[in-house]
Design an enzyme around this catalytic site. Structure first.
Site, PDB file in Angstrom:
ATOM      1  CG  ASP A   1      -7.772   1.330 -44.921  1.00  0.00           C
ATOM      2  OD1 ASP A   1      -8.753   1.598 -45.655  1.00  0.00           O
ATOM      3  OD2 ASP A   1      -7.784   0.422 -44.073  1.00  0.00           O
TER       4      ASP A   1
ATOM      5  CG  PHE B   1     -10.982  -1.409 -38.073  1.00  0.00           C
ATOM      6  CD1 PHE B   1     -11.153  -2.494 -37.220  1.00  0.00           C
ATOM      7  CD2 PHE B   1     -11.581  -1.461 -39.327  1.00  0.00           C
ATOM      8  CE1 PHE B   1     -11.907  -3.593 -37.597  1.00  0.00           C
ATOM      9  CE2 PHE B   1     -12.334  -2.564 -39.709  1.00  0.00           C
ATOM     10  CZ  PHE B   1     -12.498  -3.620 -38.841  1.00  0.00           C
TER      11      PHE B   1
ATOM     12  CE  LYS C   1     -16.419  -0.337 -44.016  1.00  0.00           C
ATOM     13  NZ  LYS C   1     -15.256  -0.111 -43.179  1.00  0.00           N
TER      14      LYS C   1
END
Ligand SMILES: *Cc1c(COP(=O)(O)O)cnc(C)c1O
Length: 415
Positions: free
Chosen positions: A237, A149, A266
């Site tokens: 990532d 993801f 985030k």
């Protein structure tokens, strides 16, 4: 009879009705409305208190509304918010020096969302592939792992294996290869065959959305070494795993791997603003020249002030150590629970998941709804996995209380 309101001007039922009526139906939220938050706790409009075990997908590692981050936000908001990159501003350079030194890189390219940072890394990798590695024009390949993801843009979902993410969004981006996750030999085989065309291998150190899938020890290092052998960039990532969540500053630190390109998002702002970053060396970063990439808000002064405060809080409050220690407590306590609904608990630091074995027709969603009624918020990822990732400011006492709520909820779901 409507309950009395404690926070805000509308109740839970009305807030949910409005979202359903006027908002696109691109999410399926748990039926809980959050009206206020502080640290590891949140409250609904009617004043009921909950522990937040999602932390906005690990964006609020520092805890909700951390006072030092909010102070930085307010101070900067009163002075200067946005200049665009058409001009210099007095916050960006200072932040760039800070963030590169913080993570041990030479240069940063600031963006806003995690997906934008992944896109940036994809573009940067391709540029490097053509300009430094010498891949023939329009032939560069990017390698991704199955189960990944990385966000929601068309380029990114072109690399997805999840039909929910890509169905009917085609045609997709060419030049993408997908290989099995947690299998260095799959990477070696692909690079042995096509390595001269491959610019980068882009991978999550732990697959968060896939259900906190932790690869075998040594996986990252092996992949890194294979990439080096074939002159391929190793791109991590760490949008979800980075910034203290897994009990290291970066999840790659568990294997002493220093990615060629590091993607963060985030928690870099502590959940206060959308802030993301791509970090790399000068050699790689300077492949992108003025005018070749950017974003109106990327690196805006407000983001610089907030991210600096958010990263400072991580160090000052020893959140790396907290995450490691409390994660061990969490997994040990959950392992003591005997319920036919629990199949496995796994994770690193405070990024954990419990795999639910459906029983008597009850599954992860039912457990989450019951936990919500009992004051604990977590959300299933896929059908049968519940992620448990509280803000890193949670105390051990609170954590134990939450495990007790989890246990009670499991019992009640089957009652
Ligand atoms: C959340 C996430 C993203 C996307 O970030 P957005 O800010 O939602 O665009 C990318 N990669 C990983 C690993 C993520 O968890």
């Amino acid at each position: 009879m409507a309950e009395k309101l404690v926070h805000g001007s509308i109740g839970s039922a009305e807030a949910m009705r409005l979202e359903g009526e006027y908002g696109a139906h691109n999410y399926h939220p748990l039926p809980i409305v959050i009206a206020k938050a502080e640290g590891a706790k949140v409250w609904d409009p009617e004043g009921k208190e909950y522990f937040d075990f999602l932390s906005a997908y690990s964006a609020v590692n520092q805890g909700h509304c951390h006072p030092r981050i909010i102070d930085a936000l307010i101070e900067q908001a009163k002075t200067l918010t946005l200049t665009s990159r058409a001009f210099y501003n007095n916050k960006l350079g200072e932040y760039e020096k800070f963030v590169t030194e913080y993570f041990g890189y030479e240069m940063v390219l600031p963006m806003n969302s995690g997906a934008e940072a992944v896109e940036t890394a994809m573009k940067l990798s391709r540029k490097w592939g053509y300009e430094k590695k010498g891949i023939p024009e329009n032939e560069a390949l990017l390698v991704f792992a199955e189960g990944n993801f990385h966000g929601r843009t068309i380029a990114i979902v072109s690399a997805s294996c999840d039909p929910d993410a890509y169905h009917n969004y085609g045609p997709f981006l060419p030049g993408i290869e997908k290989i099995a996750y947690n299998d260095p030999s799959a990477l070696e085989a692909l690079l042995a065959e096509k390595g001269d065309k491959v610019a980068a291998f882009i991978v999550e150190p732990i697959q968060g959305e896939a259900g906190v899938f932790v690869p075998d020890d040594g996986y990252l290092k092996k992949c890194y070494d294979i990439c080096k052998k074939h002159n391929v960039l190793f791109v991590a990532d760490e949008v979800q795993t980075g910034i203290a969540r897994t009990g290291r500053l970066l999840a790659c630190d568990w294997e002493d791997v220093h990615p060629d390109i590091l993607i963060l998002g985030k928690a870099i702002s502590g959940g206060v603003l959308p802030v993301s970053a791509v970090l790399s060396s000068k050699e790689i970063m300077l492949c992108i020249k003025p005018g070749e990439h950017g974003s109106t808000f990327g690196g805006f002064p407000l983001a610089c002030a907030v991210a600096t405060a958010a990263l400072t809080v991580i160090k000052d409050e020893n959140m790396v150590e907290r995450a490691e220690k409390l994660g061990k407590v969490f997994r040990a306590e959950v392992e003591k629970i005997h319920s036919p609904l629990i199949k496995q608990v796994r994770g690193k630091g405070l990024l954990n998941a419990v795999i639910i074995e459906p029983h008597n027709g009850k599954e992860a969603w039912d457990v989450c709804v019951k936990m919500k009624e009992n004051g604990l918020l977590a959300k299933p990822t896929h059908q049968h996995i519940i992620r448990f990732a509280p803000p890193l400011v949670i105390t051990e006492e609170e954590l134990l209380k939450c495990v007790a709520i989890f246990k009670k909820s499991l019992d009640e779901v089957l009652a």
